[in-house]
Design an enzyme around this catalytic site. Structure first.
Site, PDB file in Angstrom:
ATOM      1  N   LYS A  80     -47.511  31.041 -20.013  1.00 53.04           N
ATOM      2  CA  LYS A  80     -46.297  31.848 -20.211  1.00 53.04           C
ATOM      3  C   LYS A  80     -45.104  31.138 -19.569  1.00 53.04           C
ATOM      4  O   LYS A  80     -45.228  30.548 -18.496  1.00 53.04           O
ATOM      5  CB  LYS A  80     -46.544  33.224 -19.570  1.00 53.04           C
ATOM      6  CG  LYS A  80     -45.469  34.273 -19.816  1.00 53.04           C
ATOM      7  CD  LYS A  80     -45.886  35.609 -19.183  1.00 53.04           C
ATOM      8  CE  LYS A  80     -44.902  36.738 -19.460  1.00 53.04           C
ATOM      9  NZ  LYS A  80     -45.373  38.033 -18.922  1.00 53.04           N
ATOM     10  N   SER A 107     -44.974  41.858 -22.214  1.00 51.49           N
ATOM     11  CA  SER A 107     -44.067  40.736 -22.359  1.00 51.49           C
ATOM     12  C   SER A 107     -44.759  39.398 -22.630  1.00 51.49           C
ATOM     13  O   SER A 107     -44.111  38.456 -23.067  1.00 51.49           O
ATOM     14  CB  SER A 107     -43.223  40.598 -21.090  1.00 51.49           C
ATOM     15  OG  SER A 107     -44.042  40.290 -19.978  1.00 51.49           O
ATOM     16  N   SER A 115     -48.094  43.898 -19.208  1.00 54.22           N
ATOM     17  CA  SER A 115     -47.734  42.737 -20.036  1.00 54.22           C
ATOM     18  C   SER A 115     -48.840  41.747 -20.374  1.00 54.22           C
ATOM     19  O   SER A 115     -48.619  40.851 -21.176  1.00 54.22           O
ATOM     20  CB  SER A 115     -46.593  41.973 -19.382  1.00 54.22           C
ATOM     21  OG  SER A 115     -45.389  42.630 -19.660  1.00 54.22           O
TER      22      SER A 115
HETATM   23  N1  GLN Z   1     -43.260  46.667 -20.631  1.00 56.53           N
HETATM   24  C1  GLN Z   1     -43.111  46.798 -19.213  1.00 56.53           C
HETATM   25  C2  GLN Z   1     -41.697  46.442 -18.821  1.00 56.53           C
HETATM   26  O1  GLN Z   1     -40.919  46.220 -19.678  1.00 56.53           O
HETATM   27  C3  GLN Z   1     -44.091  45.920 -18.512  1.00 56.53           C
HETATM   28  C4  GLN Z   1     -43.671  44.518 -18.480  1.00 56.53           C
HETATM   29  C5  GLN Z   1     -44.592  43.661 -17.690  1.00 56.53           C
HETATM   30  O2  GLN Z   1     -45.721  44.029 -17.410  1.00 56.53           O
HETATM   31  N2  GLN Z   1     -44.083  42.522 -17.294  1.00 56.53           N
HETATM   32  O3  GLN Z   1     -41.347  46.380 -17.675  1.00 56.53           O
END
Ligand code: GLN
Length: 469
Positions: free
Chosen positions: A64, A139, A163
């Site tokens: 990532k 994400s 994410s």
């Molecule tokens: N969707 C969640 C957010 O927008 C989790 C994101 C994540 O786990 N980095 O914060």
């Protein structure tokens, strides 16, 4: 699809060790596929393998974009970091390289890991290989899409509120969010430091265990990291006799779409077939997890992101004077969601409102952790759907942050409590994958992986687009 692409990462490592496949051949195969990716899953692809010898023997890993890799563009998919090449490498990546896994490329993501659909990337959205009009989740959407499409044998991502698990679910692969502290956060571009944790996204549970095994450990560069208390074992369980599974009504009922519920019910039946015991357990505060998370995570993000001001990293919008440099760099560099969170977090931390918002959210967080502790005095693991819905259409939720935030309703409670959880494919609903989530107490990864493995064998999920080449 060539023979090589059908091998799991663990099988590929085995064949390389046995001399049946060469590391060069595997590198070339995946490097070509990554370079030809048309899902926008990659932001950068390596030219040459950069790892030595080791047990992971030449099986490349997609990373990532928020993992710092020395000399390699590492932007966390933010325009504000454009041009930044870190002078050092994240511990998790360094460990994987030391085990023999070269970095294949940097994968697209929601900017600074803020999002559930990968549509918040500063470099454009990622398409879901199951249906290109749909999101891959976020994400870690690029990592999940790359593994599902077969342009990477496996990948790493990060999970702050879901994410790793949510994109794994939406792309029909396996994603493990480890116990907070099990893997070093050193060199991960920070979003919400008390929640961020990195982990594997893989085709199957065995690959997840194998990759995780080479990531864990205490790191002097991350004071919140801990020694994993036991060896990470490769899973072998065939049965679930005597394993008690808690089913929390709060995370399995309201808000879960019917097609997802149906796949979840089938998974519960399989758990019973394998000898597992199902029991209802209450997680009474989990319905407040999203609200608490969207105060705590933005609060931490507002502090972590204050460093991007045009002085030290990435882009600088103007040199005119100091204040304009700060303001214009941040105005031009950050996307709308990141700005929304910086404002929310700054507000929640401000002197007059700290107690009412941030302090209160922290107390809810403690209650959520207490709920899990109580539940784990009765059951071994908790089982829920990973995502309330299957992959949604690109653009469907971009104008409605609240609808977007709800995508993580089932995954946010675990990081708030610091506990590990895995998502495995449970089957298809209207041709789209549905994830099943198993969570356990801190450092129960071996138990989670074993149970997930037994369930995976019983489900017999065929795998995704990577099969078709
Ligand atoms: N969707 C969640 C957010 O927008 C989790 C994101 C994540 O786990 N980095 O914060």
């Amino acid at each position: 699809m060539s023979e090589l692409g059908l091998l799991s990462a663990a099988q590929a490592a085995e064949k390389i060790r046995a001399g049946e496949v060469s590391a060069d051949e595997l590198w070339t195969f995946y490097r070509e596929r990554a370079a030809a990716d048309d899902l926008n899953a990659y932001l950068w692809v390596a030219d040459e393998p950069d790892a030595g010898d080791g047990p992971l023997a030449g099986v490349p890993v997609a990373v990532k974009d928020l993992f710092c890799v020395e000399g390699v563009p590492s932007y966390a998919a933010s325009r504000v970091l454009e041009g930044y090449k870190p002078p050092y490498t994240a511990t998790s990546v360094r460990k994987l390289r030391a085990a023999g896994a070269p970095v294949l490329g940097k994968t697209n993501m929601d900017e600074f890991a803020m999002g559930s659909s990968n549509e918040n990337s500063g470099f454009g959205p990622v398409e879901n290989p199951w249906d290109r009009e749909r999101v891959p989740g976020g994400s870690s959407g690029g990592s999940a899409a790359a593994v599902a499409a077969g342009s990477a044998p496996w990948a790493i991502g990060t999970d702050t509120g879901g994410s790793i698990r949510q994109p794994a679910a939406l792309c029909g692969i396996v994603g493990l969010k480890p116990t907070y502290g099990a893997v070093s956060r050193y060199g991960m571009i920070a979003f919400a430091s008390s929640l961020d944790q990195c982990g594997p996204l893989t085709r199957d549970v065995t690959d997840a265990a194998l990759l995780f095994r080479h990531m864990v450990g205490k790191d002097p560069c991350d004071s919140t990291s801990l020694e994993f208390p036991e060896e990470v074992a490769l899973p072998t369980a065939e049965r679930l006799d005597g394993v008690r599974f808690g089913v929390p009504p709060e995370l399995t009922g309201e808000g879960i779409e019917d097609a997802v519920k149906a796949v979840f019910e089938e998974a519960l039946a399989k758990i019973e077939d394998l000898g597992g015991e199902l029991e209802e357990v209450a997680l009474p505060h989990s319905p407040h997890a999203i609200a608490a998370y969207y105060l705590i995570a933005p609060a931490e993000a507002s502090a972590n992101l204050s460093r991007y001001d045009g002085v030290r990293f990435g882009t600088r919008a103007t040199d005119e004077d100091l204040l304009s440099m700060y303001e214009e760099t941040r105005a031009a560099g950050f996307g709308a969601e990141v700005k929304r969170r910086i404002m929310l977090g700054t507000y929640a931390l401000s002197a007059g409102y700290y107690e009412a918002y941030y302090g209160r959210a922290q107390r809810v967080r403690t209650k959520i952790a207490d709920d899990f502790r109580d539940a784990f005095s009765k059951v071994d693991l908790i089982v829920t759907p990973t995502s309330p819905t299957v992959a949604f259409k690109l653009g469907e939720r971009t104008d409605d942050p609240w609808a977007m935030y709800l995508a993580d309703a089932c995954t946010v409670p675990m990081p708030l409590a610091g506990i590990p959880a895995i998502s495995i494919p449970g089957g298809l609903a209207d041709g789209l994958p549905v994830g099943i989530q198993l969570a356990g107490p801190a450092f129960s990864e071996n138990r989670i992986l074993d149970a997930a493995y037994a369930l995976e064998q019983a489900i017999g999920f065929e795998g995704g687009p990577w099969r078709d080449g």
